[in-house]
Structure formats: structure tokens, C-alpha cells
Design a protein around this motif. Structure first.
Motif, PDB file in Angstrom:
ATOM      1  N   UNK A  37       0.824  -1.199   0.000  1.00  0.00           N
ATOM      2  CA  UNK A  37       0.000   0.000   0.000  1.00  0.00           C
ATOM      3  C   UNK A  37       0.866   1.260   0.000  1.00  0.00           C
ATOM      4  N   UNK A  38       2.003   1.204   0.693  1.00  0.00           N
ATOM      5  CA  UNK A  38       2.898   2.364   0.736  1.00  0.00           C
ATOM      6  C   UNK A  38       3.398   2.714  -0.661  1.00  0.00           C
ATOM      7  N   UNK A  39       3.834   1.695  -1.406  1.00  0.00           N
ATOM      8  CA  UNK A  39       4.304   1.942  -2.767  1.00  0.00           C
ATOM      9  C   UNK A  39       3.193   2.425  -3.670  1.00  0.00           C
ATOM     10  N   UNK A  40       1.995   1.840  -3.493  1.00  0.00           N
ATOM     11  CA  UNK A  40       0.857   2.238  -4.313  1.00  0.00           C
ATOM     12  C   UNK A  40       0.460   3.683  -4.033  1.00  0.00           C
ATOM     13  N   UNK A  41       0.438   4.065  -2.762  1.00  0.00           N
ATOM     14  CA  UNK A  41       0.064   5.432  -2.399  1.00  0.00           C
ATOM     15  C   UNK A  41       1.104   6.439  -2.891  1.00  0.00           C
ATOM     16  N   UNK A  42       2.380   6.066  -2.776  1.00  0.00           N
ATOM     17  CA  UNK A  42       3.446   6.950  -3.261  1.00  0.00           C
ATOM     18  C   UNK A  42       3.299   7.194  -4.756  1.00  0.00           C
ATOM     19  N   UNK A  43       3.068   6.126  -5.505  1.00  0.00           N
ATOM     20  CA  UNK A  43       2.906   6.258  -6.949  1.00  0.00           C
ATOM     21  C   UNK A  43       1.671   7.081  -7.287  1.00  0.00           C
ATOM     22  N   UNK A  44       0.565   6.837  -6.589  1.00  0.00           N
ATOM     23  CA  UNK A  44      -0.684   7.567  -6.863  1.00  0.00           C
ATOM     24  C   UNK A  44      -0.511   9.057  -6.589  1.00  0.00           C
ATOM     25  N   UNK A  45       0.160   9.392  -5.504  1.00  0.00           N
ATOM     26  CA  UNK A  45       0.364  10.810  -5.177  1.00  0.00           C
ATOM     27  C   UNK A  45       1.283  11.485  -6.185  1.00  0.00           C
ATOM     28  N   UNK A  46       2.342  10.804  -6.575  1.00  0.00           N
ATOM     29  CA  UNK A  46       3.262  11.410  -7.545  1.00  0.00           C
ATOM     30  C   UNK A  46       2.602  11.561  -8.919  1.00  0.00           C
ATOM     31  N   UNK A  47       1.704  10.648  -9.249  1.00  0.00           N
ATOM     32  CA  UNK A  47       1.040  10.689 -10.551  1.00  0.00           C
ATOM     33  C   UNK A  47      -0.020  11.788 -10.611  1.00  0.00           C
ATOM     34  N   UNK A  48      -0.828  11.904  -9.571  1.00  0.00           N
ATOM     35  CA  UNK A  48      -1.976  12.811  -9.609  1.00  0.00           C
ATOM     36  C   UNK A  48      -1.818  14.042  -8.709  1.00  0.00           C
ATOM     37  N   UNK A  49      -0.849  14.032  -7.809  1.00  0.00           N
ATOM     38  CA  UNK A  49      -0.699  15.121  -6.863  1.00  0.00           C
ATOM     39  C   UNK A  49      -0.534  16.500  -7.472  1.00  0.00           C
ATOM     40  N   UNK A  50       0.378  16.680  -8.446  1.00  0.00           N
ATOM     41  CA  UNK A  50       0.583  18.028  -8.998  1.00  0.00           C
ATOM     42  C   UNK A  50      -0.684  18.657  -9.565  1.00  0.00           C
ATOM     43  N   UNK A  51      -1.473  17.897 -10.329  1.00  0.00           N
ATOM     44  CA  UNK A  51      -2.688  18.460 -10.915  1.00  0.00           C
ATOM     45  C   UNK A  51      -3.766  18.673  -9.862  1.00  0.00           C
ATOM     46  N   UNK A  52      -3.820  17.802  -8.876  1.00  0.00           N
ATOM     47  CA  UNK A  52      -4.777  17.991  -7.796  1.00  0.00           C
ATOM     48  C   UNK A  52      -4.450  19.265  -7.029  1.00  0.00           C
ATOM     49  N   UNK A  53      -3.173  19.509  -6.772  1.00  0.00           N
ATOM     50  CA  UNK A  53      -2.789  20.729  -6.071  1.00  0.00           C
ATOM     51  C   UNK A  53      -3.147  21.963  -6.901  1.00  0.00           C
ATOM     52  N   UNK A  54      -2.945  21.901  -8.203  1.00  0.00           N
ATOM     53  CA  UNK A  54      -3.340  23.013  -9.064  1.00  0.00           C
ATOM     54  C   UNK A  54      -4.834  23.265  -8.999  1.00  0.00           C
ATOM     55  N   UNK A  55      -5.601  22.196  -8.963  1.00  0.00           N
ATOM     56  CA  UNK A  55      -7.060  22.318  -8.835  1.00  0.00           C
ATOM     57  C   UNK A  55      -7.428  23.000  -7.526  1.00  0.00           C
ATOM     58  N   UNK A  56      -6.780  22.619  -6.433  1.00  0.00           N
ATOM     59  CA  UNK A  56      -7.081  23.214  -5.131  1.00  0.00           C
ATOM     60  C   UNK A  56      -6.676  24.681  -5.077  1.00  0.00           C
ATOM     61  N   UNK A  57      -5.596  25.039  -5.755  1.00  0.00           N
ATOM     62  CA  UNK A  57      -5.193  26.446  -5.819  1.00  0.00           C
ATOM     63  C   UNK A  57      -6.271  27.289  -6.488  1.00  0.00           C
ATOM     64  N   UNK A  58      -6.801  26.781  -7.592  1.00  0.00           N
ATOM     65  CA  UNK A  58      -7.849  27.510  -8.314  1.00  0.00           C
ATOM     66  C   UNK A  58      -9.126  27.571  -7.486  1.00  0.00           C
ATOM     67  N   UNK A  59      -9.477  26.457  -6.866  1.00  0.00           N
ATOM     68  CA  UNK A  59     -10.732  26.372  -6.123  1.00  0.00           C
ATOM     69  C   UNK A  59     -10.717  27.250  -4.873  1.00  0.00           C
ATOM     70  N   UNK A  60      -9.625  27.219  -4.117  1.00  0.00           N
ATOM     71  CA  UNK A  60      -9.579  27.894  -2.822  1.00  0.00           C
ATOM     72  C   UNK A  60      -9.009  29.306  -2.901  1.00  0.00           C
ATOM     73  N   UNK A  61      -8.250  29.598  -3.958  1.00  0.00           N
ATOM     74  CA  UNK A  61      -7.722  30.947  -4.198  1.00  0.00           C
ATOM     75  C   UNK A  61      -6.902  31.487  -3.022  1.00  0.00           C
ATOM     76  N   UNK A  62      -6.272  30.601  -2.298  1.00  0.00           N
ATOM     77  CA  UNK A  62      -5.406  31.002  -1.191  1.00  0.00           C
ATOM     78  C   UNK A  62      -4.334  29.923  -1.049  1.00  0.00           C
ATOM     79  N   UNK A  63      -3.062  30.326  -1.092  1.00  0.00           N
ATOM     80  CA  UNK A  63      -1.977  29.355  -1.093  1.00  0.00           C
ATOM     81  C   UNK A  63      -1.946  28.538   0.190  1.00  0.00           C
ATOM     82  N   UNK A  64      -2.163  29.206   1.337  1.00  0.00           N
ATOM     83  CA  UNK A  64      -2.126  28.483   2.611  1.00  0.00           C
ATOM     84  C   UNK A  64      -3.269  27.475   2.701  1.00  0.00           C
ATOM     85  N   UNK A  65      -4.468  27.894   2.293  1.00  0.00           N
ATOM     86  CA  UNK A  65      -5.614  26.978   2.311  1.00  0.00           C
ATOM     87  C   UNK A  65      -5.398  25.813   1.350  1.00  0.00           C
ATOM     88  N   UNK A  66      -4.866  26.113   0.178  1.00  0.00           N
ATOM     89  CA  UNK A  66      -4.609  25.047  -0.795  1.00  0.00           C
ATOM     90  C   UNK A  66      -3.587  24.053  -0.252  1.00  0.00           C
TER      91      UNK A  66
END
Length: 210
Positions: A37-66
Motif C-alpha cells: 500500500x505504501x508503494x501504491x500510495x506513493x505512486x498515486x500521489x506522484x502521478x496525480x498530486x501536482x494536478x490535484x494541487x493546481x485544482x485546489x489552488x484555483x478552487x480555494x484561491x489562497x496558497x495556505x488553504x490550498x
């Protein structure tokens, strides 16, 4: 379990069939099936994390909240990945987690409890992904600004009004109109597409994009 995860850390693609690498989602499934599960979670976060963070930046419009919402997202993905059954794609499931994290962040009761993050493996990985994403985006913005500076004033205006301000074509045509001459909206749209292609070509030639 350690052998499988070590392959992820070294950047080795797991799960080949007839010499063809599996898609990331299939790799995650294979790691989960192997009990990693650790390897699977690491891979999933590295694969989708950057775009998810970009989505949260747009949605929340605040760097700290994102950043806070992204940490919650990472923790929930890390702990809950073994509950993902594949009914929805991994990407869809990840965005659902991010959406729920954003909603929870906006809840006043959650805010009153304060930030509750521990330096867990998931939050450390989330911070690494977030930092790299911010640096990458800022670098891309700087490169884009350099390319834009080489355009004519009218071309720069076209980009700003359409991309940055999201103006409809008819309004852009009105802005660029001169006494006795108003550009056609359809013509501006075609010009915009050619301009994007030109910028993309310049960016590739200068090694600004992969």
C-alpha cells in the motif's frame, strides 16, 4: 513488499506485459494486489498530486488553504487507497478526495480545531510534491513571460484578453477595433490558435517544455 516499493523509488516501471509498461493506474492496482500500500500510495500521489494541487489552488484561491487541503487530501489518499475498488478511475477518486478536503477546510468548525497535521510520510510527500509544483509553475510563468515579450502589442493583448481575462471573442474584437475597422471574431479565434501553436513551437525549440 520492500522489493516492490524499492522499484518505485528507483523509478523502475512495475508490471510489464509483453515488454509494454502498464499505465500508472494499473501499476497502483498491481502494488495493492502485492500488499504494498505504501508503494501504491506513493505512486498515486506522484502521478496525480501536482494536478490535484493546481485544482485546489484555483478552487480555494489562497496558497495556505490550498496547501492545507492538499495535506488532508494526501493523508486521506494514503490511508484510504486500499478501499479504492476501481469502480471509478483513480484520477476521479483522487479529485473526489480533493473536493471533500476543500469542503472540510471551509467548514468553520474545522478551522476552529486548528491545523492538525503531523509530519507523517504522507504529509512529507505532499509537501515535496506541492513545493515542486509551485517551483515548476513559477518557472513556466517566467518562460511564458519571456516568450510573450517577443510578440507584438496586439498579439500580447489577444493572449491576455482570452487566456488571462477569459473575454468572449466578440468583446475582444471590440477592444481591438479601430475607427472604421473591426476585426471579425472568427478571424481572431483562428489567429489565436495559430499564435498558440507558434508559442508552443518556440517553447519546444528552446527546451522550455518536455
Amino acid at each position: 513488499m520492500g522489493r516492490v516499493h524499492a522499484g518505485i523509488d528507483r523509478g523502475v516501471t512495475v508490471g510489464y506485459h509483453s515488454g509494454m509498461p502498464q499505465a500508472p493506474e494499473d501499476q497502483v492496482k498491481a502494488l495493492l494486489a502485492a500488499g504494498d500500500q505504501r508503494g501504491a500510495a506513493t505512486l498515486a500521489l506522484r502521478e496525480h498530486g501536482p494536478k490535484v494541487f493546481g485544482y485546489l489552488q484555483v478552487l480555494l484561491r489562497d496558497e495556505a488553504d490550498a496547501a492545507d487541503a492538499f495535506s488532508v487530501f494526501a493523508e486521506n489518499l494514503w490511508r484510504g487507497l486500499d478501499g479504492w475498488r476501481g469502480e471509478a478511475s483513480l484520477r476521479t477518486w483522487a479529485y473526489k478526495l480533493a473536493w471533500n478536503a476543500a469542503l472540510n477546510l471551509r467548514d468553520e468548525a474545522w478551522r476552529r480545531r486548528g491545523r492538525r497535521f503531523r509530519p507523517s510520510e504522507a504529509s512529507k510527500l505532499a509537501d515535496e510534491i506541492r513545493t515542486r509544483t509551485v517551483v515548476k509553475v513559477e518557472r513556466q510563468r517566467a518562460h511564458l513571460a519571456t516568450l510573450r515579450a517577443e510578440l507584438s502589442d496586439e498579439e500580447q493583448t489577444l493572449l491576455v484578453l482570452r487566456i488571462d481575462q477569459s473575454l468572449p471573442w466578440e468583446e475582444i474584437a471590440e477592444v481591438l477595433a479601430t475607427p472604421g475597422a473591426r476585426p471579425d471574431a472568427a478571424m481572431l479565434r483562428k489567429r489565436f490558435e495559430r499564435l498558440k501553436e507558434r508559442l508552443a513551437k518556440l517553447a519546444r525549440e528552446r527546451g522550455l517544455v518536455e
